[in-house]
Design a protein around this motif. Sequence first.
Motif, PDB file in Angstrom:
ATOM      1  N   GLN A 160       1.539   9.605  -5.536  1.00 15.01           N
ATOM      2  CA  GLN A 160       1.965  10.943  -5.103  1.00 15.01           C
ATOM      3  C   GLN A 160       3.104  11.476  -5.978  1.00 15.01           C
ATOM      4  O   GLN A 160       3.059  12.601  -6.465  1.00 15.01           O
ATOM      5  N   ILE A 161       4.108  10.638  -6.170  1.00 15.24           N
ATOM      6  CA  ILE A 161       5.295  11.086  -6.903  1.00 15.24           C
ATOM      7  C   ILE A 161       4.933  11.475  -8.327  1.00 15.24           C
ATOM      8  O   ILE A 161       5.347  12.516  -8.837  1.00 15.24           O
ATOM      9  N   ASN A 162       4.119  10.626  -8.977  1.00 11.43           N
ATOM     10  CA  ASN A 162       3.776  10.909 -10.366  1.00 11.43           C
ATOM     11  C   ASN A 162       2.656  11.931 -10.500  1.00 11.43           C
ATOM     12  O   ASN A 162       2.299  12.322 -11.599  1.00 11.43           O
ATOM     13  N   ASP A 163       2.063  12.245  -9.330  1.00 15.18           N
ATOM     14  CA  ASP A 163       0.990  13.223  -9.345  1.00 15.18           C
ATOM     15  C   ASP A 163      -0.155  12.800 -10.266  1.00 15.18           C
ATOM     16  O   ASP A 163      -0.682  13.587 -11.030  1.00 15.18           O
ATOM     17  N   TRP A 164      -0.494  11.489 -10.202  1.00 15.44           N
ATOM     18  CA  TRP A 164      -1.591  10.996 -11.049  1.00 15.44           C
ATOM     19  C   TRP A 164      -2.916  11.505 -10.534  1.00 15.44           C
ATOM     20  O   TRP A 164      -3.193  11.435  -9.328  1.00 15.44           O
ATOM     21  N   ASN A 188      -7.050  11.168 -10.011  1.00 17.91           N
ATOM     22  CA  ASN A 188      -7.873  10.031  -9.627  1.00 17.91           C
ATOM     23  C   ASN A 188      -8.294   9.151 -10.798  1.00 17.91           C
ATOM     24  O   ASN A 188      -8.413   7.940 -10.666  1.00 17.91           O
ATOM     25  N   TYR A 189      -8.546   9.753 -11.950  1.00 17.22           N
ATOM     26  CA  TYR A 189      -9.066   8.949 -13.070  1.00 17.22           C
ATOM     27  C   TYR A 189      -7.974   8.144 -13.758  1.00 17.22           C
ATOM     28  O   TYR A 189      -8.259   7.337 -14.612  1.00 17.22           O
ATOM     29  N   VAL A 190      -6.730   8.392 -13.396  1.00 18.94           N
ATOM     30  CA  VAL A 190      -5.671   7.501 -13.890  1.00 18.94           C
ATOM     31  C   VAL A 190      -5.462   6.378 -12.881  1.00 18.94           C
ATOM     32  O   VAL A 190      -5.481   5.206 -13.220  1.00 18.94           O
ATOM     33  N   MET A 191      -5.294   6.773 -11.639  1.00 14.33           N
ATOM     34  CA  MET A 191      -5.024   5.791 -10.610  1.00 14.33           C
ATOM     35  C   MET A 191      -5.384   6.389  -9.257  1.00 14.33           C
ATOM     36  O   MET A 191      -4.797   7.388  -8.856  1.00 14.33           O
ATOM     37  N   ALA A 192      -6.365   5.756  -8.588  1.00 14.80           N
ATOM     38  CA  ALA A 192      -6.700   6.221  -7.237  1.00 14.80           C
ATOM     39  C   ALA A 192      -5.622   5.749  -6.288  1.00 14.80           C
ATOM     40  O   ALA A 192      -4.916   4.792  -6.565  1.00 14.80           O
ATOM     41  N   SER A 193      -5.467   6.439  -5.173  1.00 12.74           N
ATOM     42  CA  SER A 193      -4.453   6.008  -4.214  1.00 12.74           C
ATOM     43  C   SER A 193      -5.147   5.415  -2.993  1.00 12.74           C
ATOM     44  O   SER A 193      -6.330   5.663  -2.750  1.00 12.74           O
ATOM     45  N   PRO A 194      -4.426   4.616  -2.205  1.00 12.72           N
ATOM     46  CA  PRO A 194      -5.039   3.953  -1.051  1.00 12.72           C
ATOM     47  C   PRO A 194      -5.746   4.921  -0.119  1.00 12.72           C
ATOM     48  O   PRO A 194      -6.768   4.575   0.471  1.00 12.72           O
ATOM     49  N   SER A 195      -5.231   6.131  -0.029  1.00  8.18           N
ATOM     50  CA  SER A 195      -5.846   7.071   0.915  1.00  8.18           C
ATOM     51  C   SER A 195      -7.234   7.521   0.451  1.00  8.18           C
ATOM     52  O   SER A 195      -8.000   8.048   1.239  1.00  8.18           O
ATOM     53  N   LEU A 236       0.831  -1.202   0.000  1.00 10.38           N
ATOM     54  CA  LEU A 236       0.000   0.000   0.000  1.00 10.38           C
ATOM     55  C   LEU A 236       0.870   1.260   0.000  1.00 10.38           C
ATOM     56  O   LEU A 236       0.571   2.239  -0.689  1.00 10.38           O
ATOM     57  N   ALA A 237       1.967   1.201   0.743  1.00 13.93           N
ATOM     58  CA  ALA A 237       2.855   2.370   0.825  1.00 13.93           C
ATOM     59  C   ALA A 237       3.467   2.675  -0.536  1.00 13.93           C
ATOM     60  O   ALA A 237       3.513   3.834  -0.977  1.00 13.93           O
TER      61      ALA A 237
END
Lengths: 262, 254
Positions: free
Chosen positions: B26-30, B32-39, B18-19
């Motif tokens: 975060q790093i790639n600044d994607w 939400n519609y590209v990739m949601a993050s666990p948070s 998950l980390a």
Amino acid sequence: MKNLIEIKGVRHAYKTRTGPLPVLDGLDISVPEGEFCAVVGPSGCGKSTLTRLVAGLMKPDEGEVWLDGKKVSSPRKTVGMAFQNPVLLEWRTILDNVILPLEIVAPSMPRRDRVVRAEELLEMVGLSGFEGKRPSELSGGMRQRASLCRAIVHKPSVLIMDEPFGALDNFTREDLWQTMRDLRAKEPFTAVLITHDLRESVFLGDQVVVLSGRPARTQYILDVDLPQDRTIDVLYAQKAADMLQTLRDQIKIAQGRDPEAA
Amino acid sequence: MEILRKIAVPVMAILAFLAVWEALVQINDWPNYVMASPSDLPAAYAQFWELFLVGSWQTLWRTVAGLGLAVVFGLLLGMVMGFSRIMRDALYPLLVGFNAIPKATLVPVLALLFIGQHDFNTVLMAFLISFFPIAVSVGIGLSTLEPEYRDILRSLGASRFTIFRKIALPKTLPEFFGALKVSVTLAFIGTNLVEIVSPHGRGLGALFLSAQTNSNYPLMFAVLIALAVLGIVLYYAVVALERIFAGWAERQAT
Ligand SMILES: Nc1ncnc2c1ncn2[C@@H]1O[C@H](COP(=O)(O)OP(=O)(O)OP(=O)(O)O)[C@@H](O)[C@H]1O
Ligand SMILES: [Mg+2]
């Protein structure tokens, strides 16, 4: 004494892709009640086939097998079998492995009585304390002991053994010969023992039948006139040495070699 | 200590996963519609928890029902193939051919055959996709039984059924459970396939579809995670059953 096992003029051929393969060609063996018949012969001559015929697992093309005055045409409950491979069921404990035949032969026997009988046998072969173990926790020799207990737990009148000690080392094997001798003194059965060890045949047998090469006939029958409570020492006495020499010569003939030549 | 390690290690692995995921987003600044993050996920679960419960239950029971059918049918088929050479020769090519068909192509076929029977179609697909490994493993297990195992009972006049029950079946159990672990995953895939593809479906697959239609990307990822969790639960349920019924075989594997 009456003959408990009577094999008369048995012939048998297997059907194979390349045509019939004659394996037994005129076999005659009689075993009196309570006696031990050791069978030796060249590899592949049809010894295992013989055990399957006596057990009623197969019918011979020709000739007859009689057990206890009845012609054998199918398996019967009064037979016990042991093989070179102990074929114990890995998911059962040693005790439950020994009990297995009773589940077939005596379905109404109470569990308590089965356990008593199995424990009595395990004690005789020196496996007391291993009742609850799994086969994988035992050595090869111990597994074979358990397998012998299973073969006689239902008090069969005929015990058929196909090279039961063949895969064991020498010391373990001699140990098991003595176990077999002691079992025999306590349990009444008539036995056919297939072996490729001539010393074993002389130590355990009351007669030794030499089969010829395939297709096998009864080539020679040796009467082992030694007392039934023999010790390993008898094998080193002159009498046994002579018998072993005779058997060795007969095997050479069975293999198609001249006994004088070597 | 042993138990602690057994729990701690997989939990740490999941946290690490998950980390890394969070960091990548975060790093790639994607967006939400590209990739949601666990948070983003807890919010999605909190908002739709009722749908998750209902969907999970539907996905679960239909997978288990399909798998149950596959076990019964696979066992029967395996027995037939294990005991009869002729049946083995006859059925094997048919089975292999059937197994080779991509199951996605069956969805419209089933949908046309049994119009509107969504539950039935889903269970049927879970079954169709998962019985093959069971049938093959049981068939091979039975047909390769060493003759001596059979002979110890046959020489006492035991019936074929008794030999099957006392020897052949228990001896085949380790292979059976090996196949069941593959089958449970397949059945799960089969269920989801139908749920996602059919309109007005039910279960987690349908929830995924509606999240997609509504462009609710965190919800889509939340469903994926829920599916993974459900898959893990199912798999370990089979492992637990294996421990109980074929635990004796474990030692020999080492
Ligand atoms: N089911 C079978 N079908 C065809 N041929 C067979 C079958 N079983 C055995 N044979 C053949 O019959 C012959 C005798 O086999 P059998 O197993 O009885 O010999 P054996 O004396 O026990 O051999 P070994 O000393 O190696 O144990 C062998 O040549 C074997 O290839
Ligand atoms: Mg043999």
